[in-house]
Design an enzyme around this catalytic site. Structure first.
Site, PDB file in Angstrom:
ATOM      1  N   SER A  46       0.815  -1.213   0.000  1.00  0.00           N
ATOM      2  CA  SER A  46       0.000   0.000   0.000  1.00  0.00           C
ATOM      3  C   SER A  46       0.855   1.272   0.000  1.00  0.00           C
ATOM      4  O   SER A  46       1.524   1.571  -0.961  1.00  0.00           O
ATOM      5  CB  SER A  46      -0.964  -0.037   1.179  1.00  0.00           C
ATOM      6  OG  SER A  46      -1.924   0.990   1.070  1.00  0.00           O
ATOM      7  N   ASP A  81      -1.785   6.387  -3.402  1.00  0.00           N
ATOM      8  CA  ASP A  81      -0.709   5.597  -2.789  1.00  0.00           C
ATOM      9  C   ASP A  81      -0.368   4.442  -3.726  1.00  0.00           C
ATOM     10  O   ASP A  81      -0.901   4.344  -4.832  1.00  0.00           O
ATOM     11  CB  ASP A  81      -1.127   5.108  -1.396  1.00  0.00           C
ATOM     12  CG  ASP A  81      -2.397   4.284  -1.411  1.00  0.00           C
ATOM     13  OD1 ASP A  81      -3.190   4.405  -2.368  1.00  0.00           O
ATOM     14  OD2 ASP A  81      -2.616   3.503  -0.465  1.00  0.00           O
ATOM     15  N   ASP A 131      -1.063   1.258  -3.961  1.00  0.00           N
ATOM     16  CA  ASP A 131      -2.088   0.313  -4.452  1.00  0.00           C
ATOM     17  C   ASP A 131      -3.409   0.999  -4.761  1.00  0.00           C
ATOM     18  O   ASP A 131      -4.406   0.323  -5.032  1.00  0.00           O
ATOM     19  CB  ASP A 131      -2.299  -0.830  -3.455  1.00  0.00           C
ATOM     20  CG  ASP A 131      -2.973  -0.376  -2.168  1.00  0.00           C
ATOM     21  OD1 ASP A 131      -2.817   0.806  -1.791  1.00  0.00           O
ATOM     22  OD2 ASP A 131      -3.636  -1.199  -1.521  1.00  0.00           O
ATOM     23  N   ASP A 148      -5.760   2.469  -3.106  1.00  0.00           N
ATOM     24  CA  ASP A 148      -6.990   2.380  -2.309  1.00  0.00           C
ATOM     25  C   ASP A 148      -7.253   3.713  -1.598  1.00  0.00           C
ATOM     26  O   ASP A 148      -8.277   3.887  -0.955  1.00  0.00           O
ATOM     27  CB  ASP A 148      -6.964   1.204  -1.315  1.00  0.00           C
ATOM     28  CG  ASP A 148      -5.902   1.322  -0.238  1.00  0.00           C
ATOM     29  OD1 ASP A 148      -5.017   2.197  -0.344  1.00  0.00           O
ATOM     30  OD2 ASP A 148      -5.928   0.504   0.712  1.00  0.00           O
TER      31      ASP A 148
END
Length: 445
Positions: A96, A238, A240, A242
């Site tokens: 992440s 970020d 990933d 999310d």
């Protein structure tokens, strides 16, 4: 059982040191033992992601399950794929927002939500006891290939007022941080008729342009570009994707708590009331605007899986964390940076307001975050119950005052206590934070 391997968001560590290929292999065996059947897998752009993904796939196949490899994709894109397709579970290889040397492995349930605390506990038992399913030579699984990008992007566009957004022809500066958003957010903006200037939208697992966490201090390039391009706003993701954080048309970073409050207010107004779910660490500005709009806030422990679980139980209209992780339940019960981007454009298109104007409508608070060494979690919590019997003990102790609040909670991942204090003035917030530090030191001696 105390969980040693699984943290708030799956298993994380420095790749090839703490999180090795052997661990990834056994984590693949674990998920296939828990969820026999087809399992979808994706990864982010980190250098170590392909290695770890391959090891997870090998573990899945050895337990007799098929692995559907959907390549590099944002975490919410993999989650949406799992929710919309006939698969038993999902695995995402990502750390992440953590620095480039880290990686992680996270399990996804068949409805697209992250594994619950209890499911991670069960996974840890299987992993430690090595009680994996083992297929015969003629029963090992197969690797299947698929794509989740178009499904995910189309899923977002179906759930926003696309026509209204297209009419506005937004000028946007997009900073994908060299992460997985590079494959989705430029496409979302293109299909919504935006004029786009991209920064760091080339996948690069070394994250050469900036740290993957899209916080204020990492986004100077984005702020300058918004002003130079005369953009309507800037957005950053970020690793990933999310999470999404925003810069207004003047080049000012909009605090993540403020973006959470803006969207919570919008959703409660749209639904004529309803429940908003957020952790005890979120700013009071969220509760202020939700109440004013006729809604109710339900507080949870810190961590998006807990927020999503309570949203499902309470049939909440909206939820999220004060870190850019917003959850849109009509789409997916998980944080989603791509959906956040599209929904902010919808709100701006429908109201005709600039991002700075939407931010101005949110009450102003000051938050101070401190940490203190804490190696005895149990002793700290017992002491806090004695000191503050009236506090909210959902996660640590949250003490609400007339003019602010204080949260003291032992970290789930480090030997520290985190102290959050918020008030209308910075001096009051600092006073509360320092009081929190003194209480922790007094309890721990």
């Amino acid at each position: 059982m105390a969980r040693e391997l699984f943290g708030t968001n799956g298993v994380r560590g420095i790749a090839n040191e703490e999180l090795t290929a052997e661990m990834a292999l056994n984590l693949g065996r674990t998920i296939a033992t828990m969820k026999p059947g087809k399992i979808a897998i994706a990864c982010d752009t980190r250098i170590s992601s392909e290695m770890l993904k391959s090891a997870v796939i090998a573990g899945i196949l050895s337990a007799g399950s098929d692995a559907v490899d959907v390549g590099i994709a944002p975490t919410p894109a993999l989650q949406y794929y799992v929710k919309e397709n006939d698969v038993e579970a999902g695995v995402i290889v990502t750390a992440s927002h953590n620095p480039k040397e880290y990686n992680g492995i996270k399990y996804i349930q068949e409805d697209g939500t992250e594994f619950t605390w209890e499911m991670d506990e069960e996974a840890e038992k299987i992993y430690k006891s090595k009680s994996f399913r083992k297929a015969g030579w003629n029963e090992v699984g197969r690797v299947l290939k698929d794509d989740c990008i178009d499904l995910y992007v189309s899923g977002i566009l179906d759930k926003v007022e696309a026509d209204e957004i297209e009419k506005r022809k937004f000028r946007v500066v997009l900073d994908c941080g060299n992460g997985a958003a590079s494959f989705t957010s430029p496409e979302i903006l293109k299909r919504l008729n935006c004029e786009v200037l991209t920064l760091n939208c080339n996948p690069d697992g070394r994250f050469t342009a900036r740290n993957p966490e899209p916080v204020d201090e990492h986004l100077d390039m984005l702020k300058e570009a918004v002003k130079a391009f005369k953009a309507d706003f800037g957005v950053a993701h970020d690793g990933d994707a999310d999470r999404a954080t925003f810069v207004d048309e003047k080049g000012n970073f909009v605090s993540e708590d403020v973006t959470l409050a803006i969207m919570a207010k919008y959703y409660v107004e749209q639904h004529g009331g309803g429940i908003v779910v957020t952790p005890v660490s979120s700013s009071r500005c969220v509760e202020d605007v939700v109440r004013e709009a006729g809604g109710e806030v339900v507080y949870t422990a810190v961590g998006s899986p807990v927020v999503a679980k309570v949203m499902k139980e309470k049939n909440a209209v909206f939820g999220g964390e004060g870190n850019g992780g917003l959850i849109f339940p009509e789409h997916l019960l998980a944080r989603d940076g791509g959906m956040s981007l599209a929904k902010f454009m919808e709100l701006m298109a429908l109201t005709g307001k600039k991002l700075s104007e939407l931010a101005e409508e949110i009450p102003k608070y000051h938050m101070i975050k401190l940490k203190v060494e804490c190696r005895d979690r149990k002793r700290l919590l017992e002491g806090l119950r004695r000191e503050f019997p009236e506090a909210n003990f959902t996660d640590g102790a949250r003490i609400d005052y007339e003019d602010g609040w204080l949260l003291i909670r032992p970290s789930g991942t480090e030997p520290i206590a985190r102290i959050f204090a918020e008030a209308k003035t910075e001096s009051k917030a600092r006073e509360l934070a320092e009081f929190g530090v003194s209480v922790v030191k007094k309890i721990l001696g």
